[in-house]
Design a protein around this motif. Structure first.
Motif, PDB file in Angstrom:
ATOM      1  N   THR A   9      25.179  10.758  42.641  1.00 50.50           N
ATOM      2  CA  THR A   9      24.758  12.156  42.732  1.00 50.50           C
ATOM      3  C   THR A   9      25.850  13.068  43.299  1.00 50.50           C
ATOM      4  N   ASP A  10      26.972  12.476  43.668  1.00 50.22           N
ATOM      5  CA  ASP A  10      28.068  13.253  44.247  1.00 50.22           C
ATOM      6  C   ASP A  10      29.375  12.741  43.650  1.00 50.22           C
ATOM      7  N   TYR A  11      30.176  13.658  43.152  1.00 53.92           N
ATOM      8  CA  TYR A  11      31.461  13.299  42.539  1.00 53.92           C
ATOM      9  C   TYR A  11      32.303  12.430  43.473  1.00 53.92           C
ATOM     10  N   ASN A  12      32.227  12.690  44.771  1.00 56.46           N
ATOM     11  CA  ASN A  12      33.032  11.962  45.746  1.00 56.46           C
ATOM     12  C   ASN A  12      32.614  10.502  45.913  1.00 56.46           C
ATOM     13  N   GLN A  13      31.471  10.125  45.315  1.00 53.57           N
ATOM     14  CA  GLN A  13      31.043   8.724  45.365  1.00 53.57           C
ATOM     15  C   GLN A  13      31.816   7.862  44.365  1.00 53.57           C
ATOM     16  N   LEU A  14      32.492   8.503  43.424  1.00 50.01           N
ATOM     17  CA  LEU A  14      33.192   7.764  42.374  1.00 50.01           C
ATOM     18  C   LEU A  14      34.518   7.208  42.887  1.00 50.01           C
ATOM     19  N   ASP A  15      34.852   6.042  42.389  1.00 45.13           N
ATOM     20  CA  ASP A  15      36.154   5.437  42.671  1.00 45.13           C
ATOM     21  C   ASP A  15      37.087   5.835  41.529  1.00 45.13           C
ATOM     22  N   LEU A  16      38.003   6.771  41.787  1.00 46.74           N
ATOM     23  CA  LEU A  16      38.848   7.322  40.729  1.00 46.74           C
ATOM     24  C   LEU A  16      39.887   6.331  40.210  1.00 46.74           C
ATOM     25  N   SER A  17      40.033   5.197  40.887  1.00 43.47           N
ATOM     26  CA  SER A  17      40.970   4.177  40.412  1.00 43.47           C
ATOM     27  C   SER A  17      40.286   3.166  39.491  1.00 43.47           C
ATOM     28  N   LYS A  18      38.969   3.276  39.395  1.00 47.81           N
ATOM     29  CA  LYS A  18      38.188   2.325  38.604  1.00 47.81           C
ATOM     30  C   LYS A  18      38.056   2.794  37.158  1.00 47.81           C
ATOM     31  N   SER A  19      37.881   1.848  36.248  1.00 48.35           N
ATOM     32  CA  SER A  19      37.660   2.159  34.840  1.00 48.35           C
ATOM     33  C   SER A  19      36.157   2.169  34.558  1.00 48.35           C
ATOM     34  N   TYR A  20      35.687   3.234  33.893  1.00 51.90           N
ATOM     35  CA  TYR A  20      34.254   3.398  33.630  1.00 51.90           C
ATOM     36  C   TYR A  20      33.969   3.398  32.126  1.00 51.90           C
ATOM     37  N   THR A  21      32.681   3.325  31.793  1.00 55.09           N
ATOM     38  CA  THR A  21      32.252   3.359  30.392  1.00 55.09           C
ATOM     39  C   THR A  21      31.253   4.493  30.183  1.00 55.09           C
ATOM     40  N   TRP A  22      30.926   4.736  28.932  1.00 52.14           N
ATOM     41  CA  TRP A  22      29.946   5.752  28.559  1.00 52.14           C
ATOM     42  C   TRP A  22      28.598   5.501  29.232  1.00 52.14           C
ATOM     43  N   VAL A  23      28.184   4.234  29.312  1.00 53.62           N
ATOM     44  CA  VAL A  23      26.888   3.888  29.923  1.00 53.62           C
ATOM     45  C   VAL A  23      26.865   4.351  31.380  1.00 53.62           C
ATOM     46  N   GLU A  24      27.939   4.121  32.106  1.00 52.94           N
ATOM     47  CA  GLU A  24      28.013   4.552  33.506  1.00 52.94           C
ATOM     48  C   GLU A  24      28.086   6.078  33.595  1.00 52.94           C
ATOM     49  N   TYR A  25      28.874   6.677  32.731  1.00 55.14           N
ATOM     50  CA  TYR A  25      29.029   8.142  32.681  1.00 55.14           C
ATOM     51  C   TYR A  25      27.668   8.831  32.559  1.00 55.14           C
ATOM     52  N   MET A  26      26.791   8.261  31.750  1.00 56.34           N
ATOM     53  CA  MET A  26      25.476   8.860  31.510  1.00 56.34           C
ATOM     54  C   MET A  26      24.568   8.821  32.737  1.00 56.34           C
ATOM     55  N   LYS A  27      24.896   8.009  33.723  1.00 67.98           N
ATOM     56  CA  LYS A  27      24.066   7.895  34.935  1.00 67.98           C
ATOM     57  C   LYS A  27      24.486   8.858  36.037  1.00 67.98           C
ATOM     58  N   TRP A  28      25.612   9.557  35.847  1.00 66.70           N
ATOM     59  CA  TRP A  28      26.102  10.442  36.893  1.00 66.70           C
ATOM     60  C   TRP A  28      25.293  11.719  36.931  1.00 66.70           C
ATOM     61  N   LYS A  29      24.878  12.114  38.116  1.00 58.91           N
ATOM     62  CA  LYS A  29      23.990  13.280  38.289  1.00 58.91           C
ATOM     63  C   LYS A  29      24.599  14.291  39.269  1.00 58.91           C
ATOM     64  N   PHE A  30      25.789  14.769  38.957  1.00 60.75           N
ATOM     65  CA  PHE A  30      26.402  15.789  39.807  1.00 60.75           C
ATOM     66  C   PHE A  30      26.805  16.989  38.956  1.00 60.75           C
ATOM     67  N   THR A  31      27.155  18.084  39.595  1.00 61.18           N
ATOM     68  CA  THR A  31      27.388  19.336  38.859  1.00 61.18           C
ATOM     69  C   THR A  31      28.801  19.454  38.292  1.00 61.18           C
ATOM     70  N   GLU A  32      29.775  18.758  38.894  1.00 63.36           N
ATOM     71  CA  GLU A  32      31.139  18.848  38.379  1.00 63.36           C
ATOM     72  C   GLU A  32      31.223  18.302  36.949  1.00 63.36           C
ATOM     73  N   ARG A  33      32.039  18.969  36.136  1.00 61.13           N
ATOM     74  CA  ARG A  33      32.247  18.493  34.772  1.00 61.13           C
ATOM     75  C   ARG A  33      33.464  17.585  34.726  1.00 61.13           C
ATOM     76  N   VAL A  34      33.282  16.419  34.128  1.00 59.53           N
ATOM     77  CA  VAL A  34      34.379  15.459  34.018  1.00 59.53           C
ATOM     78  C   VAL A  34      34.462  14.939  32.593  1.00 59.53           C
ATOM     79  N   GLU A  35      35.629  14.413  32.260  1.00 62.62           N
ATOM     80  CA  GLU A  35      35.816  13.703  31.004  1.00 62.62           C
ATOM     81  C   GLU A  35      36.248  12.284  31.348  1.00 62.62           C
ATOM     82  N   LEU A  36      36.045  11.386  30.414  1.00 61.53           N
ATOM     83  CA  LEU A  36      36.415   9.994  30.592  1.00 61.53           C
ATOM     84  C   LEU A  36      37.539   9.712  29.602  1.00 61.53           C
ATOM     85  N   ILE A  37      38.743   9.469  30.101  1.00 59.81           N
ATOM     86  CA  ILE A  37      39.899   9.255  29.239  1.00 59.81           C
ATOM     87  C   ILE A  37      40.361   7.805  29.374  1.00 59.81           C
TER      88      ILE A  37
END
Length: 200
Positions: A9-37
């Protein structure tokens, strides 16, 4: 009993060094807009400025009229596009183009577009030019986006790239006094003078 994973629920909970997938992306519930590259999180620029929104509204309005009764559809951000990147893990790239045209209805689902749009347009904003001119250029090229338009408010011109044999070939820049026209959809035309007349 399996532990239930709490939603992010908070962008700061994410580990920016980790690799994510679409399935995980869909579970994020925060207001910041991000892309997955390629699995990595890229935070998008702050809310677009007035000039960006003027340009986006004008282009979408003119393109929507052209495609209103056609099989192709026009979408504008925020709109998730899951790009198929052959050199990356499946479902690891999710972008939000400013505008895109999709002619294959099978690529559309409730979450957005699953596959490469036919045409993508990005409007450069201060601070995101390298992302659109380099990172997204390569992603769109590799995933098979047939045409890529880049609107540059500062230089008041438009760049158009068409995919030929897997590589983008640039047309001459469209500057003031010219009409932008790509190769994929000849009916899509933009007067550069009209496009930038209300942009300061």
């Amino acid at each position: 009993m399996d532990k239930v994973e709490e939603p992010i629920t908070d962008y700061n909970q994410l580990d920016l060094s980790k690799s994510y997938t679409w399935v995980e992306y869909m579970k994020w519930k925060f207001t910041e807009r991000v892309e997955l590259i390629r699995g990595l999180i890229v935070k998008m620029s702050p809310a677009p400025n007035v000039n960006h929104q003027k340009l986006l509204s004008q282009i979408f309005g003119s393109w929507f009229k052209i495609w209103e009764n056609a099989p192709c559809q026009v979408f504008f951000a925020p709109f998730d596009v899951r790009l198929p990147i052959p050199s990356a893990k499946k479902d690891s790239t999710v972008v939000q183009p400013d505008l895109c045209i999709i002619c294959d209805e099978n690529k559309l689902d409730e979450q957005g577009c699953d596959g490469a749009p036919d045409l993508v347009l990005e409007i450069l904003s201060p601070g995101n030019s390298k992302h659109d001119l380099d990172v997204k250029f390569k992603l769109y090229e590799e995933s098979g986006v047939k045409e890529y338009w880049i609107v540059q408010p500062e230089s008041r011109d438009v760049l158009v790239y068409t995919l030929q044999n897997g590589c983008y070939i640039g047309l001459r820049p469209f500057a003031e006094g010219m009409v932008v026209q790509g190769l994929l959809f000849p009916e899509l035309k933009l007067s550069v003078d009209d496009l930038f007349k209300n942009v300061k």
